[in-house]
Design a protein around this motif. Structure first.
Motif, PDB file in Angstrom:
ATOM      1  N   ALA A 125     -34.521   4.850  17.904  1.00 46.98           N
ATOM      2  CA  ALA A 125     -34.546   3.541  17.236  1.00 46.98           C
ATOM      3  C   ALA A 125     -34.997   2.434  18.167  1.00 46.98           C
ATOM      4  O   ALA A 125     -35.542   1.419  17.726  1.00 46.98           O
ATOM      5  CB  ALA A 125     -33.162   3.212  16.662  1.00 46.98           C
ATOM      6  N   THR A 126     -34.776   2.610  19.445  1.00 42.37           N
ATOM      7  CA  THR A 126     -35.154   1.562  20.404  1.00 42.37           C
ATOM      8  C   THR A 126     -36.630   1.631  20.797  1.00 42.37           C
ATOM      9  O   THR A 126     -37.175   0.649  21.306  1.00 42.37           O
ATOM     10  CB  THR A 126     -34.309   1.676  21.688  1.00 42.37           C
ATOM     11  N   GLU A 127     -37.271   2.757  20.561  1.00 43.14           N
ATOM     12  CA  GLU A 127     -38.614   2.970  21.101  1.00 43.14           C
ATOM     13  C   GLU A 127     -39.661   2.060  20.485  1.00 43.14           C
ATOM     14  O   GLU A 127     -40.538   1.550  21.187  1.00 43.14           O
ATOM     15  CB  GLU A 127     -39.021   4.436  20.912  1.00 43.14           C
ATOM     16  N   ASN A 128     -39.591   1.839  19.182  1.00 41.15           N
ATOM     17  CA  ASN A 128     -40.620   1.039  18.504  1.00 41.15           C
ATOM     18  C   ASN A 128     -40.130  -0.350  18.123  1.00 41.15           C
ATOM     19  O   ASN A 128     -40.817  -1.075  17.399  1.00 41.15           O
ATOM     20  CB  ASN A 128     -41.093   1.774  17.243  1.00 41.15           C
ATOM     21  N   TYR A 129     -38.970  -0.714  18.638  1.00 42.78           N
ATOM     22  CA  TYR A 129     -38.391  -2.014  18.283  1.00 42.78           C
ATOM     23  C   TYR A 129     -38.936  -3.122  19.176  1.00 42.78           C
ATOM     24  O   TYR A 129     -38.994  -2.998  20.392  1.00 42.78           O
ATOM     25  CB  TYR A 129     -36.870  -1.961  18.418  1.00 42.78           C
ATOM     26  N   SER A 130     -39.340  -4.198  18.553  1.00 42.16           N
ATOM     27  CA  SER A 130     -39.712  -5.408  19.295  1.00 42.16           C
ATOM     28  C   SER A 130     -39.361  -6.603  18.421  1.00 42.16           C
ATOM     29  O   SER A 130     -39.446  -6.530  17.187  1.00 42.16           O
ATOM     30  CB  SER A 130     -41.199  -5.423  19.656  1.00 42.16           C
ATOM     31  N   SER A 131     -38.952  -7.684  19.039  1.00 39.12           N
ATOM     32  CA  SER A 131     -38.536  -8.858  18.289  1.00 39.12           C
ATOM     33  C   SER A 131     -38.614 -10.087  19.175  1.00 39.12           C
ATOM     34  O   SER A 131     -38.412 -10.017  20.389  1.00 39.12           O
ATOM     35  CB  SER A 131     -37.100  -8.674  17.781  1.00 39.12           C
ATOM     36  N   THR A 132     -38.897 -11.216  18.575  1.00 39.52           N
ATOM     37  CA  THR A 132     -38.898 -12.478  19.319  1.00 39.52           C
ATOM     38  C   THR A 132     -37.515 -13.127  19.312  1.00 39.52           C
ATOM     39  O   THR A 132     -37.296 -14.124  19.990  1.00 39.52           O
ATOM     40  CB  THR A 132     -39.906 -13.469  18.700  1.00 39.52           C
ATOM     41  N   VAL A 133     -36.586 -12.553  18.534  1.00 40.20           N
ATOM     42  CA  VAL A 133     -35.235 -13.121  18.431  1.00 40.20           C
ATOM     43  C   VAL A 133     -34.444 -12.782  19.683  1.00 40.20           C
ATOM     44  O   VAL A 133     -34.403 -11.629  20.120  1.00 40.20           O
ATOM     45  CB  VAL A 133     -34.509 -12.587  17.180  1.00 40.20           C
ATOM     46  N   GLU A 134     -33.813 -13.783  20.263  1.00 42.61           N
ATOM     47  CA  GLU A 134     -32.976 -13.581  21.441  1.00 42.61           C
ATOM     48  C   GLU A 134     -31.514 -13.667  21.028  1.00 42.61           C
ATOM     49  O   GLU A 134     -30.990 -14.742  20.759  1.00 42.61           O
ATOM     50  CB  GLU A 134     -33.300 -14.621  22.516  1.00 42.61           C
ATOM     51  N   TYR A 135     -30.871 -12.519  20.992  1.00 45.96           N
ATOM     52  CA  TYR A 135     -29.459 -12.464  20.626  1.00 45.96           C
ATOM     53  C   TYR A 135     -28.594 -12.959  21.788  1.00 45.96           C
ATOM     54  O   TYR A 135     -29.004 -12.909  22.954  1.00 45.96           O
ATOM     55  CB  TYR A 135     -29.053 -11.029  20.296  1.00 45.96           C
ATOM     56  N   GLY A 136     -27.376 -13.392  21.454  1.00 47.67           N
ATOM     57  CA  GLY A 136     -26.429 -13.786  22.482  1.00 47.67           C
ATOM     58  C   GLY A 136     -25.999 -12.596  23.326  1.00 47.67           C
ATOM     59  O   GLY A 136     -26.246 -11.433  22.977  1.00 47.67           O
ATOM     60  N   ASP A 137     -25.323 -12.882  24.458  1.00 47.47           N
ATOM     61  CA  ASP A 137     -24.904 -11.800  25.343  1.00 47.47           C
ATOM     62  C   ASP A 137     -23.475 -11.345  25.079  1.00 47.47           C
ATOM     63  O   ASP A 137     -22.896 -10.598  25.864  1.00 47.47           O
ATOM     64  CB  ASP A 137     -25.063 -12.208  26.815  1.00 47.47           C
ATOM     65  N   ASN A 138     -22.879 -11.781  23.970  1.00 54.84           N
ATOM     66  CA  ASN A 138     -21.528 -11.334  23.628  1.00 54.84           C
ATOM     67  C   ASN A 138     -21.593 -10.021  22.856  1.00 54.84           C
ATOM     68  O   ASN A 138     -22.643  -9.606  22.360  1.00 54.84           O
ATOM     69  CB  ASN A 138     -20.784 -12.413  22.844  1.00 54.84           C
ATOM     70  N   GLU A 139     -20.444  -9.372  22.733  1.00 54.20           N
ATOM     71  CA  GLU A 139     -20.378  -8.025  22.155  1.00 54.20           C
ATOM     72  C   GLU A 139     -20.831  -7.985  20.698  1.00 54.20           C
ATOM     73  O   GLU A 139     -21.583  -7.088  20.297  1.00 54.20           O
ATOM     74  CB  GLU A 139     -18.939  -7.512  22.275  1.00 54.20           C
ATOM     75  N   VAL A 140     -20.388  -8.946  19.897  1.00 53.98           N
ATOM     76  CA  VAL A 140     -20.759  -8.954  18.485  1.00 53.98           C
ATOM     77  C   VAL A 140     -22.271  -9.089  18.330  1.00 53.98           C
ATOM     78  O   VAL A 140     -22.901  -8.382  17.534  1.00 53.98           O
ATOM     79  CB  VAL A 140     -20.034 -10.087  17.730  1.00 53.98           C
ATOM     80  N   ALA A 141     -22.874  -9.993  19.089  1.00 59.27           N
ATOM     81  CA  ALA A 141     -24.321 -10.213  18.996  1.00 59.27           C
ATOM     82  C   ALA A 141     -25.095  -8.951  19.363  1.00 59.27           C
ATOM     83  O   ALA A 141     -26.075  -8.588  18.702  1.00 59.27           O
ATOM     84  CB  ALA A 141     -24.731 -11.371  19.892  1.00 59.27           C
ATOM     85  N   GLN A 142     -24.665  -8.275  20.416  1.00 62.23           N
ATOM     86  CA  GLN A 142     -25.380  -7.077  20.852  1.00 62.23           C
ATOM     87  C   GLN A 142     -25.229  -5.934  19.849  1.00 62.23           C
ATOM     88  O   GLN A 142     -26.166  -5.172  19.624  1.00 62.23           O
ATOM     89  CB  GLN A 142     -24.892  -6.650  22.238  1.00 62.23           C
TER      90      GLN A 142
END
Length: 297
Positions: A125-142
């Protein structure tokens, strides 16, 4: 119908739809079984976080439980592919002979083989994923980022689940500061999640349920609030008709339930709405009967 201020009992009720006895089958696990009765896809249900929430736990129903999607897998520390392939083969042969040797060994064998089957698929699932969205560094966001990755990978996953850090919202003390931080993190995580899906034109088949096992007391304890009964849930998505479903609770003393906000919806009606009107399932055997649905889908 019978609120409990105990974390453990209330979570059991919400997770198993059994308000009068201890349940042993999670409502989402039962939904996964109905969605994939032949267990063709071990990734029909995926949890992000430690352990397996009771809502997803049903004997014989495979559910992947992932700590970090980018490092998830079996024997991923072995870098040489040929060595890892041999190790995985040994791993498989350890579990296969257990099948048919009794319910306990069957459970261990199926769990191990399901983990082996799903691990490499999920890691893709991580191989083809790309996004301009920058999630927070907290557990829920990740975890919400991991959910977005899994959804966008189109692995056939129908139910994705995560939990806020243990007891983080249990604000008996320091509530004013902590609640502001917690809800800011949660709101931003949900907003980033939907921005991510929108960027990939993938919001139309997602509905998000946000719930907690109980509310808080009406009167504070001097620094925070203790466990209450009446609470609320949020349902979010393109298909959701926004608004308040239920009566706005009164703060008048004579209309409180032992000092708590008085509930006016049965959570099993909420579940029934999602199960039947969104997922196309028969809710009755999952929630244990017929309950009044809501018109938000």
């Amino acid at each position: 119908p019978h609120p409990s201020r105990s974390h453990f009992r209330s979570m059991d009720i919400w997770h198993t739809c059994e308000p009068d006895k201890i349940g042993n089958e999670g409502w989402m696990g039962l939904a996964i079984r109905d969605l994939d009765p032949n267990k063709d896809n071990v990734l029909t249900g995926v949890n992000f976080g430690r352990g397996l929430p009771r809502a997803l736990a049903v004997p014989g129903v495979p559910v992947a439980s992932v700590g970090n999607l980018e490092t998830y897998g079996v024997l991923t520390g072995i870098e040489a592919e040929d060595q890892r392939a041999k190790a995985l083969d040994v791993f498989s042969r350890v579990y296969s002979p257990m099948i048919g040797k009794g319910p306990v060994l069957d459970y261990f064998a199926n769990t191990g083989l399901d983990a082996l089957k799903g691990a490499d698929i999920l890691s893709s699932a991580t191989e083809n994923y790309s996004s301009t969205v920058e999630y927070g560094d907290n557990e829920v966001a990740q975890y919400m980022r991991n959910i977005a990755m899994t959804h966008l990978a189109e692995l056939g996953t129908r139910i994705l689940y995560t939990t806020a850090p243990y007891n983080s919202f249990d604000t008996h003390a320091g509530e004013l500061v902590n609640h502001a931080r917690l809800w800011t993190e949660t709101s931003r995580a949900i907003s980033d999640f939907y921005d991510d899906l929108k960027e990939h034109n993938a919001t139309d088949n997602v509905v998000l349920l946000v719930f907690t096992e109980f509310g808080r007391r009406v009167h504070d304890n001097g620094s925070g609030t203790d466990h209450g009964s009446g609470g609320l849930t949020f349902v979010i998505g393109d298909a959701v008709k926004g608004g308040l479903y239920g009566e706005y609770p009164s703060l008048k003393e004579d209309q409180l339930l032992e000092g708590d906000l008085h509930f006016n919806n049965d959570f099993r009606g909420l579940y029934s709405t999602l199960l039947e009107d969104w997922m196309g399932l028969d809710a009755k055997p999952i929630v244990g009967g017929s309950f009044e649905k809501m018109a938000f889908i």
